[in-house]
Design a protein around this motif. Structure first.
Motif, PDB file in Angstrom:
ATOM      1  N   GLU A 128      -3.031 -72.031 -21.573  1.00 10.98           N
ATOM      2  CA  GLU A 128      -1.625 -72.430 -21.449  1.00 10.98           C
ATOM      3  C   GLU A 128      -0.884 -72.287 -22.772  1.00 10.98           C
ATOM      4  O   GLU A 128       0.311 -72.016 -22.799  1.00 10.98           O
ATOM      5  N   LYS A 131       0.470 -68.513 -23.530  1.00 11.46           N
ATOM      6  CA  LYS A 131       1.283 -67.835 -22.517  1.00 11.46           C
ATOM      7  C   LYS A 131       2.668 -67.481 -23.061  1.00 11.46           C
ATOM      8  O   LYS A 131       3.202 -68.163 -23.932  1.00 11.46           O
ATOM      9  N   CYS A 132       3.228 -66.424 -22.491  1.00  7.92           N
ATOM     10  CA  CYS A 132       4.567 -65.957 -22.823  1.00  7.92           C
ATOM     11  C   CYS A 132       5.589 -67.046 -22.492  1.00  7.92           C
ATOM     12  O   CYS A 132       5.468 -67.726 -21.468  1.00  7.92           O
ATOM     13  N   ASN A 133       6.579 -67.194 -23.351  1.00  8.31           N
ATOM     14  CA  ASN A 133       7.627 -68.180 -23.109  1.00  8.31           C
ATOM     15  C   ASN A 133       8.616 -67.729 -22.035  1.00  8.31           C
ATOM     16  O   ASN A 133       9.413 -68.527 -21.565  1.00  8.31           O
ATOM     17  N   CYS A 135       7.687 -65.027 -19.194  1.00  9.15           N
ATOM     18  CA  CYS A 135       7.061 -64.730 -17.890  1.00  9.15           C
ATOM     19  C   CYS A 135       5.831 -65.598 -17.603  1.00  9.15           C
ATOM     20  O   CYS A 135       5.283 -65.541 -16.511  1.00  9.15           O
ATOM     21  N   TYR A 136       5.394 -66.372 -18.568  1.00  7.55           N
ATOM     22  CA  TYR A 136       4.285 -67.328 -18.435  1.00  7.55           C
ATOM     23  C   TYR A 136       2.927 -66.678 -18.172  1.00  7.55           C
ATOM     24  O   TYR A 136       2.022 -67.315 -17.662  1.00  7.55           O
ATOM     25  N   LYS A 137       2.786 -65.399 -18.540  1.00  2.71           N
ATOM     26  CA  LYS A 137       1.493 -64.720 -18.473  1.00  2.71           C
ATOM     27  C   LYS A 137       0.884 -64.741 -19.868  1.00  2.71           C
ATOM     28  O   LYS A 137       1.613 -64.776 -20.861  1.00  2.71           O
ATOM     29  N   HIS A 167       5.823 -66.842 -29.160  1.00  4.19           N
ATOM     30  CA  HIS A 167       5.237 -67.335 -27.909  1.00  4.19           C
ATOM     31  C   HIS A 167       4.249 -68.481 -28.090  1.00  4.19           C
ATOM     32  O   HIS A 167       4.081 -69.297 -27.191  1.00  4.19           O
ATOM     33  N   LYS A 170       5.164 -73.769 -29.205  1.00  5.98           N
ATOM     34  CA  LYS A 170       5.722 -74.455 -28.036  1.00  5.98           C
ATOM     35  C   LYS A 170       6.326 -75.794 -28.464  1.00  5.98           C
ATOM     36  O   LYS A 170       5.934 -76.361 -29.482  1.00  5.98           O
TER      37      LYS A 170
END
Length: 188
Positions: A128, A131-133, A135-137, A167, A170
Motif C-alpha cells: 500500500e 502505490k501510485c497516488n 491510479c493506486y497500482k 508517490h 503519503k
C-alpha cells in the motif's frame, strides 16, 4: 536501547551547513521552538548539536501546519521535526501502519540533526505504501527496493498511468494510526 546523537565535531562534513540552514530558516520565521509533527509537543531549538530533542527532516509534503516551506536545490520542501519520544514509540506514542499493522520505528535515526528526505517514506512496510497516488497500482514490484532512502522522496513516474509524483510520500494520517495503549493489569 541505544541512542545516536549528533554532536559538534571538528571535521568539515557539512554539519555546519546543516546547522546554519536550520537556524537561519527558523530565525527567518521568528521561531525558537518547533512542534513534533506526530504529537505536537513543543521543543526548544538549540544553536549547537543536538539541535532538538528529536530530528528534523525535509519532505516534499507538508505533513502539518507547523512544517516550514523551504527551497532546496530549486525544489519546494518542508522542514519537519519529530520528537525523540515519537521516534522511539514510547509513552503511548507508537504509530502503526494502517494497512499491515507494522509499527514504525525511528529509533535508528540520529537525534538532533536533519535528514534531507522524508523519513516516513524511506521505509515502506507494505504494498500500500508503494502505490501510485493517481491510479493506486504499485509503482514498484513489492520485492523491489530503491537504492537510497532519499530516492523514496523524489518525483518518479508511475509505470501504469505515467503520472509523475512523489508517490511514496503519503499523508501521515493516511498511512499511520496511533498504536492503542494496552491497559495495565494490577497485580493480585
Amino acid at each position: 536501547c541505544g541512542y545516536s546523537f549528533q554532536t559538534e565535531d571538528e571535521g568539515n562534513h557539512g554539519n555546519d551547513d546543516t546547522r546554519c540552514f536550520i537556524l537561519s530558516t527558523l530565525a527567518s520565521q521568528g521561531r525558537s521552538k518547533v512542534h513534533c509533527v506526530l504529537c505536537e509537543e513543543r521543543m526548544p531549538v538549540f544553536d549547537r548539536y543536538p539541535l532538538v530533542d528529536g530530528t528534523f527532516f525535509l519532505s516534499p509534503r507538508q505533513h502539518a501546519k507547523g512544517c516550514i516551506e523551504v527551497k532546496v536545490e530549486g525544489r519546494t520542501q518542508f522542514l519537519t521535526v519529530v520528537c525523540m519520544a515519537c521516534l522511539e514509540g514510547v509513552n503511548g506514542r507508537a504509530i502503526i501502519c494502517r494497512f499491515c499493522n507494522q509499527r514504525w520505528d525511528g529509533s535508528s535515526l540520529v537525534l538532533g540533526t536533519m535528514y534531507s528526505y522524508d523519513i516516513f517514506a524511506a521505509m515502506p512496510c507494505c504494498t500500500e505504501r508503494i502505490k501510485c497516488n493517481a491510479c493506486y497500482k504499485p509503482v514498484l514490484h513489492p520485492a523491489q527496493r530503491l537504492n537510497f532512502f532519499s530516492d523514496y522522496s523524489h518525483i518518479v513516474p508511475c509505470p501504469h498511468c505515467h503520472t509523475f509524483d512523489t508517490h511514496f510520500v503519503k499523508p501521515l494520517a493516511f498511512c499511520y494510526a496511533r498504536q492503542p495503549i494496552r491497559s495495565l493489569q494490577m497485580w493480585p
